[in-house]
Motif scaffolding. Structure first.
Motif, PDB file in Angstrom:
ATOM      1  N   ARG A  17       0.830  -1.208   0.000  1.00  0.00           N
ATOM      2  CA  ARG A  17       0.000   0.000   0.000  1.00  0.00           C
ATOM      3  C   ARG A  17       0.854   1.243   0.000  1.00  0.00           C
ATOM      4  O   ARG A  17       1.865   1.300   0.704  1.00  0.00           O
ATOM      5  N   PRO A  36      -4.479   1.905   6.403  1.00  0.00           N
ATOM      6  CA  PRO A  36      -4.472   1.216   7.698  1.00  0.00           C
ATOM      7  C   PRO A  36      -3.133   0.562   7.989  1.00  0.00           C
ATOM      8  O   PRO A  36      -2.342   0.324   7.080  1.00  0.00           O
ATOM      9  N   GLY A  37      -2.914   0.269   9.263  1.00  0.00           N
ATOM     10  CA  GLY A  37      -1.758  -0.572   9.621  1.00  0.00           C
ATOM     11  C   GLY A  37      -0.551   0.201  10.104  1.00  0.00           C
ATOM     12  O   GLY A  37      -0.446   1.420   9.951  1.00  0.00           O
ATOM     13  N   TYR A  89      -3.836 -10.023  -3.454  1.00  0.00           N
ATOM     14  CA  TYR A  89      -3.955  -9.369  -2.145  1.00  0.00           C
ATOM     15  C   TYR A  89      -4.825 -10.193  -1.179  1.00  0.00           C
ATOM     16  O   TYR A  89      -4.350 -10.653  -0.136  1.00  0.00           O
ATOM     17  N   ASP A 143       7.509  -6.124   3.530  1.00  0.00           N
ATOM     18  CA  ASP A 143       6.444  -7.031   3.951  1.00  0.00           C
ATOM     19  C   ASP A 143       6.125  -8.198   3.021  1.00  0.00           C
ATOM     20  O   ASP A 143       6.558  -8.257   1.877  1.00  0.00           O
ATOM     21  N   TYR A 144       5.322  -9.086   3.605  1.00  0.00           N
ATOM     22  CA  TYR A 144       5.073 -10.425   3.038  1.00  0.00           C
ATOM     23  C   TYR A 144       4.387 -10.406   1.677  1.00  0.00           C
ATOM     24  O   TYR A 144       4.441 -11.393   0.960  1.00  0.00           O
ATOM     25  N   GLN A 145       3.740  -9.298   1.328  1.00  0.00           N
ATOM     26  CA  GLN A 145       3.077  -9.256   0.019  1.00  0.00           C
ATOM     27  C   GLN A 145       4.095  -9.204  -1.120  1.00  0.00           C
ATOM     28  O   GLN A 145       3.754  -9.479  -2.268  1.00  0.00           O
ATOM     29  N   HIS A 167       7.396  -7.319   8.175  1.00  0.00           N
ATOM     30  CA  HIS A 167       6.723  -6.709   9.332  1.00  0.00           C
ATOM     31  C   HIS A 167       5.971  -7.737  10.172  1.00  0.00           C
ATOM     32  O   HIS A 167       5.542  -7.430  11.273  1.00  0.00           O
ATOM     33  N   ARG A 325      -9.691  -6.148   5.609  1.00  0.00           N
ATOM     34  CA  ARG A 325      -9.764  -7.304   4.684  1.00  0.00           C
ATOM     35  C   ARG A 325     -11.165  -7.911   4.674  1.00  0.00           C
ATOM     36  O   ARG A 325     -11.344  -9.126   4.837  1.00  0.00           O
TER      37      ARG A 325
HETATM   38  O1  F6P Z   1       2.182  -5.255   8.847  1.00  0.00           O
HETATM   39  C1  F6P Z   1       1.121  -5.955   8.430  1.00  0.00           C
HETATM   40  C2  F6P Z   1       0.233  -5.318   7.361  1.00  0.00           C
HETATM   41  O2  F6P Z   1      -0.242  -6.265   6.474  1.00  0.00           O
HETATM   42  C3  F6P Z   1       0.884  -4.222   6.568  1.00  0.00           C
HETATM   43  O3  F6P Z   1       1.621  -4.675   5.461  1.00  0.00           O
HETATM   44  C4  F6P Z   1      -0.306  -3.398   6.207  1.00  0.00           C
HETATM   45  O4  F6P Z   1       0.019  -2.079   6.010  1.00  0.00           O
HETATM   46  C5  F6P Z   1      -1.222  -3.539   7.407  1.00  0.00           C
HETATM   47  O5  F6P Z   1      -0.906  -4.760   7.985  1.00  0.00           O
HETATM   48  C6  F6P Z   1      -2.703  -3.437   7.075  1.00  0.00           C
HETATM   49  O6  F6P Z   1      -3.128  -4.490   6.252  1.00  0.00           O
HETATM   50  P1  F6P Z   1      -3.834  -4.269   4.843  1.00  0.00           P
HETATM   51  O7  F6P Z   1      -2.905  -3.483   3.976  1.00  0.00           O
HETATM   52  O8  F6P Z   1      -4.078  -5.642   4.317  1.00  0.00           O
HETATM   53  O9  F6P Z   1      -5.092  -3.508   5.115  1.00  0.00           O
END
Ligand code: F6P
Length: 487
Positions: A17, A36-37, A89, A143-145, A167, A325
């Motif tokens: 993001r 978020p996050g 995603y 991060d994992y994505q 993260h 999500r």
């Molecule tokens: O750190 C975990 C994480 O998946 C981040 O990569 C992300 O910014 C945050 O949580 C929020 O999740 P999402 O981007 O899926 O809304």
């Protein structure tokens, strides 16, 4: 917000993001909202001070945006279409990797189509980063994505210095080994020069997976990754990759600054008053995610009310569960489960004048969160598994009054540093109940002593120290890249 030409940058951050999400109201009004996050919270200060570029998805499907500048940060949007969002995603990132990396609290799904989407989208992010990185630039992937991006970038741009920070936790080998694409992911990550993790245990799990699956030699934090066909150590054709823990943090001073604002303190008082001035205000703040242990927390609280060890006349729990999500089925089921539990507890225990749980399925601006932290006597962080949990650090940073009690799960990365919290195993409901009662009854002297030590920890390792130590490791002690655009 201004649109800009395409410069090249000496520091490029890549994350799923962007720090802002696109939002268009029914009347066509456009706003860019903070994403978020914790990742955004952690990186924003670095990006503002280094004038780097941030490559990421703007949070909306099928829209092309030119690179633009927002609030002092250069943003390079990556387009995702509906299928990418579903498969890369919601699918591979959040229905495969997320549960797998969080101790399989929810069962991970393994689908070949979503893996294909993950590869395809990682390639797009790598191409976007390669296009804006100056020769020899530092690229920091998050991060994992995006675990395949380091290798893709190295192949496209061998001149780059590449860092990766995970993260979320990295699971023990017995769990990681379930992943059908376990070798491809490791290979992707090993394209980086430095791979950062939250905890010592995460870095250890990763290094062990590398040894088990590839047999590469490792010495402490160093992994020798072969670059050619010859045996490592004899022909010298190997790269040194560092896999080490760098516990992430927050901009502690900016939280304290907000907390010291008279209007925010007044808001904190107002919150308590609106809740009927309970003797003890307990607070939980989480994305609505099954890793956060919200159900365990509610169970413990409900039993304490049922046992009569706590009463709604004295104690109120405020639970903020920010939407997350929402199209992933495990998250939909979790929402139903949590809201059923909240409804039941309120039905069983609330009175006309006292509500047991004040539940909020919203995100709030930072100012409001700071007011809630200030208002809360006890902060409950009961994650079943969490990379770090920045909420715990935010609570501590805000409490310049050196008061308040943090109850913290030992399964959150923050527990490695915040040892003066009341540490709990959230699976142990009786232990959690005892910890909550202890927090509620803790004498002022002990609260102050613990909070002082917690605050010292958070102040010592703030987000600037975190990013500086990662970038120092990445650039081999050379100066932190200035990231000034090189037109
Ligand atoms: O750190 C975990 C994480 O998946 C981040 O990569 C992300 O910014 C945050 O949580 C929020 O999740 P999402 O981007 O899926 O809304």
């Amino acid at each position: 917000m201004t649109s800009s030409a395409e410069p090249t940058y000496t520091l490029v951050v890549v994350s799923n993001r962007l720090p802002v999400d696109y939002d268009e109201a029914a009347d066509g009004a456009v706003t860019w909202r903070t994403s978020p996050g914790g990742l955004v919270t952690a990186l924003e200060p670095l990006m503002r001070s280094s004038h780097g570029a941030w490559v990421g998805w703007p949070g909306v499907a099928d829209r092309d945006f030119e690179p633009f500048e927002n609030d002092g940060i250069s943003l390079v949007p990556v387009r995702l279409n509906e299928t990418d969002i579903e498969d890369y995603y919601e699918g591979f990132s959040n229905d495969t990797l997320w549960p797998l990396y969080h101790d399989v609290i929810a069962p991970p799904s393994f689908h070949r189509e979503t893996w294909d989407a993950y590869v395809r989208v990682n390639r797009r992010f790598a191409a976007a980063a390669a296009a804006v990185a100056a020769p020899g630039a530092t690229v920091w992937v998050h991060d994992y994505q995006l675990q395949l991006v380091p290798r893709m970038l190295r192949e496209a741009r061998p001149d780059l210095v590449i860092g990766f920070f995970n993260h979320i936790p990295f699971p023990p080998y017995g769990i990681y080994a379930q992943l059908p694409w376990r070798k491809q992911i490791l290979h992707g990550l090993l394209g980086a020069d430095v791979i950062g993790f939250q905890r010592v245990a995460d870095a250890g799990n990763f290094t062990q997976a590398v040894r088990r699956l590839f047999g590469y030699p490792t010495r402490g934090v160093v992994i020798d990754v072969p670059t050619g066909d010859g045996p490592i150590g004899q022909t010298g054709d190997s790269r040194r990759v560092i896999a080490k823990h760098f516990p992430i943090s927050i901009d502690a001073a900016s939280y304290e600054e907000l907390a010291r604002r008279p209007d925010i303190q007044a808001r904190a008082r107002q919150i308590r008053e609106d809740l009927g001035n309970p003797k003890t205000l307990m607070l939980g703040v989480d994305r609505l995610d099954y890793t956060k242990g919200i159900g365990h927390r509610l169970k413990a609280f409900g039993e304490l009310l049922a046992d009569g060890r706590l009463s709604v006349e004295d104690v109120t729990l405020v639970q903020v569960a920010s939407p997350s999500r929402e199209r992933v089925s495990t998250y939909m089921a979790l929402r139903d489960e949590i809201e059923l539990a909240v409804g039941r507890l309120n039905g069983d225990f609330s009175t006309i004048s006292h509500t047991a749980i004040s539940y909020h399925h919203h995100s709030y601006p930072r100012e409001e969160m700071v007011a809630m932290y200030l208002a809360a006597d006890v902060m409950l962080v009961t994650a079943l598994r969490d990379g770090m949990n920045l909420v715990a650090k935010e609570y501590v940073a805000v409490r310049f009054d050196v008061d308040g009690v943090l109850v913290l799960s030992e399964f959150a990365g923050a527990a490695d540093e915040l040892k003066q919290a009341i540490l709990i195993n959230p699976h142990d409901i009786d232990g959690t109940k005892d910890a909550i009662v202890r927090a509620v009854e803790m004498p002022k002297r002990e609260r102050t002593r613990r909070m002082r030590s917690l605050r010292r920890k958070v102040a010592e390792n703030d987000v600037a120290a975190w990013s500086a130590s990662f970038l120092r490791a990445l650039t081999g002690g050379a100066a932190v890249p200035a990231g000034i655009p090189d037109d």
